[in-house]
Scaffold this motif. Structure first.
Motif, PDB file in Angstrom:
ATOM      1  N   VAL A 194       0.801  -1.225   0.018  1.00 11.35           N
ATOM      2  CA  VAL A 194      -0.102   0.067  -0.009  1.00 11.35           C
ATOM      3  C   VAL A 194       0.756   1.305  -0.052  1.00 11.35           C
ATOM      4  CG1 VAL A 194      -1.717   1.155   1.335  1.00 11.35           C
ATOM      5  CG2 VAL A 194      -1.907  -1.271   1.210  1.00 11.35           C
ATOM      6  N   ILE A 195       0.824   2.008  -1.168  1.00 14.49           N
ATOM      7  CA  ILE A 195       1.689   3.107  -1.049  1.00 14.49           C
ATOM      8  C   ILE A 195       1.429   4.205  -0.518  1.00 14.49           C
ATOM      9  CG2 ILE A 195       2.693   4.533  -2.691  1.00 14.49           C
ATOM     10  CD1 ILE A 195       3.590   1.813  -3.240  1.00 14.49           C
ATOM     11  N   ASP A 196       2.178   4.906   0.234  1.00 13.89           N
ATOM     12  CA  ASP A 196       2.024   6.046   1.183  1.00 13.89           C
ATOM     13  C   ASP A 196       2.382   7.291   0.490  1.00 13.89           C
ATOM     14  OD1 ASP A 196       1.608   4.577   3.637  1.00 13.89           O
ATOM     15  OD2 ASP A 196       3.706   4.082   3.327  1.00 13.89           O
ATOM     16  N   ILE A 197       3.348   7.658  -0.328  1.00 15.39           N
ATOM     17  CA  ILE A 197       3.665   8.714  -1.102  1.00 15.39           C
ATOM     18  C   ILE A 197       3.769   8.435  -2.348  1.00 15.39           C
ATOM     19  CG2 ILE A 197       5.484  10.601  -1.433  1.00 15.39           C
ATOM     20  CD1 ILE A 197       6.256   9.678   1.450  1.00 15.39           C
ATOM     21  N   THR A 198       3.268   9.306  -3.314  1.00 10.65           N
ATOM     22  CA  THR A 198       3.241   8.993  -4.957  1.00 10.65           C
ATOM     23  C   THR A 198       4.032  10.273  -5.508  1.00 10.65           C
ATOM     24  OG1 THR A 198       1.141   9.987  -5.285  1.00 10.65           O
ATOM     25  CG2 THR A 198       1.119   7.836  -5.060  1.00 10.65           C
ATOM     26  N   VAL A 199       4.746   9.933  -6.438  1.00 12.01           N
ATOM     27  CA  VAL A 199       5.731  10.929  -7.150  1.00 12.01           C
ATOM     28  C   VAL A 199       4.854  11.252  -8.616  1.00 12.01           C
ATOM     29  CG1 VAL A 199       7.862  11.705  -7.821  1.00 12.01           C
ATOM     30  CG2 VAL A 199       7.543  10.357  -5.934  1.00 12.01           C
ATOM     31  N   THR A 200       4.640  12.598  -8.824  1.00 10.95           N
ATOM     32  CA  THR A 200       4.154  13.010 -10.191  1.00 10.95           C
ATOM     33  C   THR A 200       5.027  13.466 -10.931  1.00 10.95           C
ATOM     34  OG1 THR A 200       3.483  15.010  -9.262  1.00 10.95           O
ATOM     35  CG2 THR A 200       1.699  13.573  -9.322  1.00 10.95           C
ATOM     36  N   GLU A 201       6.083  14.289 -10.523  1.00  6.04           N
ATOM     37  CA  GLU A 201       7.235  14.458 -11.249  1.00  6.04           C
ATOM     38  C   GLU A 201       8.505  14.313 -10.420  1.00  6.04           C
ATOM     39  OE1 GLU A 201       6.379  18.876 -12.053  1.00  6.04           O
ATOM     40  OE2 GLU A 201       4.816  18.386 -13.371  1.00  6.04           O
ATOM     41  N   VAL A 202       8.667  15.140  -9.610  1.00  9.32           N
ATOM     42  CA  VAL A 202      10.068  14.995  -8.773  1.00  9.32           C
ATOM     43  C   VAL A 202      10.001  15.156  -7.622  1.00  9.32           C
ATOM     44  CG1 VAL A 202      12.444  15.747  -8.345  1.00  9.32           C
ATOM     45  CG2 VAL A 202      11.542  15.956 -10.664  1.00  9.32           C
ATOM     46  N   LEU A 203      10.407  14.319  -6.436  1.00  7.54           N
ATOM     47  CA  LEU A 203      10.492  14.453  -5.263  1.00  7.54           C
ATOM     48  C   LEU A 203      11.761  14.082  -4.539  1.00  7.54           C
ATOM     49  CD1 LEU A 203       8.767  14.308  -2.340  1.00  7.54           C
ATOM     50  CD2 LEU A 203       8.661  11.967  -2.752  1.00  7.54           C
ATOM     51  N   GLN A 204      12.306  15.001  -3.787  1.00  3.53           N
ATOM     52  CA  GLN A 204      13.463  14.756  -3.089  1.00  3.53           C
ATOM     53  C   GLN A 204      13.236  14.272  -1.482  1.00  3.53           C
ATOM     54  OE1 GLN A 204      15.547  18.505  -3.068  1.00  3.53           O
ATOM     55  NE2 GLN A 204      16.675  17.620  -4.944  1.00  3.53           N
ATOM     56  N   ILE A 205      14.063  13.036  -1.108  1.00  2.16           N
ATOM     57  CA  ILE A 205      14.021  12.534   0.235  1.00  2.16           C
ATOM     58  C   ILE A 205      15.429  12.816   0.899  1.00  2.16           C
ATOM     59  CG2 ILE A 205      14.033  10.409   1.488  1.00  2.16           C
ATOM     60  CD1 ILE A 205      12.040   9.379  -0.825  1.00  2.16           C
ATOM     61  N   ASP A 206      15.334  13.461   2.163  1.00  3.31           N
ATOM     62  CA  ASP A 206      16.564  13.667   2.844  1.00  3.31           C
ATOM     63  C   ASP A 206      16.917  12.609   3.960  1.00  3.31           C
ATOM     64  OD1 ASP A 206      18.780  14.506   4.272  1.00  3.31           O
ATOM     65  OD2 ASP A 206      18.076  16.674   4.759  1.00  3.31           O
ATOM     66  N   LEU A 207      17.858  11.868   3.616  1.00  3.79           N
ATOM     67  CA  LEU A 207      18.423  10.838   4.696  1.00  3.79           C
ATOM     68  C   LEU A 207      19.319  11.221   5.778  1.00  3.79           C
ATOM     69  CD1 LEU A 207      18.911   7.891   2.211  1.00  3.79           C
ATOM     70  CD2 LEU A 207      16.697   8.257   3.334  1.00  3.79           C
ATOM     71  N   GLY A 208      19.442  12.551   5.718  1.00  2.00           N
ATOM     72  CA  GLY A 208      20.620  13.231   6.589  1.00  2.00           C
ATOM     73  C   GLY A 208      21.609  13.240   5.902  1.00  2.00           C
ATOM     74  N   ALA A 209      21.981  14.751   5.489  1.00  2.00           N
ATOM     75  CA  ALA A 209      23.043  14.871   4.851  1.00  2.00           C
ATOM     76  C   ALA A 209      23.250  13.979   3.509  1.00  2.00           C
ATOM     77  CB  ALA A 209      24.449  14.772   5.757  1.00  2.00           C
ATOM     78  N   ARG A 210      22.121  13.378   2.826  1.00  2.00           N
ATOM     79  CA  ARG A 210      22.358  12.537   1.722  1.00  2.00           C
ATOM     80  C   ARG A 210      20.849  12.799   1.124  1.00  2.00           C
ATOM     81  NH1 ARG A 210      25.552   7.400   1.342  1.00  2.00           N
ATOM     82  NH2 ARG A 210      26.028   7.407  -0.589  1.00  2.00           N
ATOM     83  N   VAL A 211      20.772  13.540   0.209  1.00  2.00           N
ATOM     84  CA  VAL A 211      19.304  13.824  -0.436  1.00  2.00           C
ATOM     85  C   VAL A 211      19.270  12.986  -1.815  1.00  2.00           C
ATOM     86  CG1 VAL A 211      17.802  15.650  -1.863  1.00  2.00           C
ATOM     87  CG2 VAL A 211      19.318  16.179   0.446  1.00  2.00           C
ATOM     88  N   LEU A 212      18.289  12.199  -1.769  1.00  2.00           N
ATOM     89  CA  LEU A 212      17.741  11.506  -2.953  1.00  2.00           C
ATOM     90  C   LEU A 212      16.723  12.272  -3.831  1.00  2.00           C
ATOM     91  CD1 LEU A 212      17.474   7.924  -1.383  1.00  2.00           C
ATOM     92  CD2 LEU A 212      19.384   9.081  -2.131  1.00  2.00           C
TER      93      LEU A 212
END
Length: 347
Positions: A194-212
């Motif tokens: 069950v998906i919580d977050i959907t991406v329509t174009e671009v999304l950035q995720i910060d893992l702590g000093a590491r952005v995806l």
């Protein structure tokens, strides 16, 4: 190290049964694991349709996946270049995870719950940081169906905006097919995420000093391809937009896939993790085989359409010059030719 396990069965009388990992109870000692279980009993009602054979217990840590560190903090598990079967238990795609300063992101999770469990153990053996996100690169079962385990562990599941509907439409067929291919006992406990977050174009995720950077693409390999770019190391998880050695599988639009690939070739990437094949490919060199295959597929298909060749005959002829260069060619190329012919015939 110890972990919590519970035996769940389709039927207590006849089975099949399988021991299921309950994530989040890991401890250095069995006693500490048991204390965690008693203080926060697991909710096994999430396993709809399965029956518990006894209660959860703490056992030594079980099977983990082998991984390669392709860049600092970036780990990849290489699946077999095979069709799913009882021997490989569905372990046929590349999976990975990225470790930041505060959390971990998983990229794809395999075709069955047991693979998600094994990947969880691999992560826990390397870091105690929480898994904050589990990313699904596209709807195909060998990439998507192990993800529910990470949701249970508290991760947010992330995918292309078009994935939930596409997976809902196909999940019953996927599970039925995998049951036949790898066995009901191996697949037990596997369910669509069950998906919580959907991406329509671009999304950035910060893992702590590491952005995806996550990017959703137009219809290409599928209608819901999502990529993950770790700019800190220049590592790009392409999902099945890139195949290595394994014959590409077209389940979207051929012309769309070629257009997306040309865009990817222009990105400033150090290495790409393909959906199948080697752990990581140099870029853009690693794009050349699939770019050639898709070009030949399109050229041959257009020629067949223009010549008025019947589909049944065309499928046996299209892209045959590529046959010796790819594994599983006879399993995938006829399907690709059929999809390409149907697309280009009505262009």
């Amino acid at each position: 190290m110890f972990e919590a396990m519970i035996t769940l069965c389709l039927s207590l009388g006849e089975g099949p049964c399988r021991d299921h990992l309950l994530p989040g109870y890991e401890a250095q000692t069995q006693a500490a694991c048991q204390v965690a279980l008693s203080e926060s009993p697991p909710d096994v009602s999430i396993f709809q349709g399965l029956q518990a054979q006894g209660v959860a217990t703490c056992q030594p840590v079980g099977e983990a996946l082998n991984v390669t560190e392709v860049a600092s903090g970036v780990f990849v598990h290489v699946g077999r270049i095979e069709e799913p079967n009882a021997s490989n238990r569905g372990d046929v795609s590349n999976l990975g995870f990225i470790v930041g300063e505060t959390s971990v992101a998983v990229v794809d999770s395999g075709s069955a719950r047991w693979i998600g469990e094994a990947l969880w153990r691999t992560i826990r053996a390397r870091t105690d940081k929480p898994v904050s996100h589990a990313i699904v690169t596209h709807m195909h079962p060998d990439h998507a169906l192990g993800a529910a385990l990470f949701s249970e562990a508290g991760a947010a599941l992330v995918a292309h905006d078009s994935l939930p509907r596409a997976l809902a439409d196909r999940q019953a067929n996927y599970l039925e097919s995998l049951t036949s291919l790898i066995g009901a006992d191996i697949l037990l406990g596997t369910r669509a995420p069950v998906i919580d977050i959907t991406v329509t174009e671009v999304l950035q995720i910060d893992l702590g000093a590491r952005v995806l950077t996550l990017q959703a693409w137009p219809v290409a390999h599928t209608g819901n391809d999502l990529t993950v770019w770790d700019t800190a190391t220049g590592t790009f998880f392409a999902g099945d937009l890139i195949f290595d050695r394994h014959t590409p599988a077209l389940d979207g639009r051929l012309t769309g896939w070629r257009a997306v690939l040309r865009e990817l070739q222009g990105l400033d990437i150090e290495r790409v993790v393909p959906g199948h094949g080697g752990a990581a490919l140099d870029w853009p060199l690693g794009s050349e085989p699939i770019a050639r295959y898709l070009s030949v597929l399109e050229e041959d298909t257009r020629a067949a359409v223009e010549a008025g060749t019947r589909l049944g005959t065309a499928v046996e002829e299209i892209a045959q010059s590529e046959r010796s260069l790819w594994q599983l060619f006879d399993a995938y190329n006829p399907r690709n030719a059929t999809v390409a012919f149907t697309e280009l015939e009505w262009e």
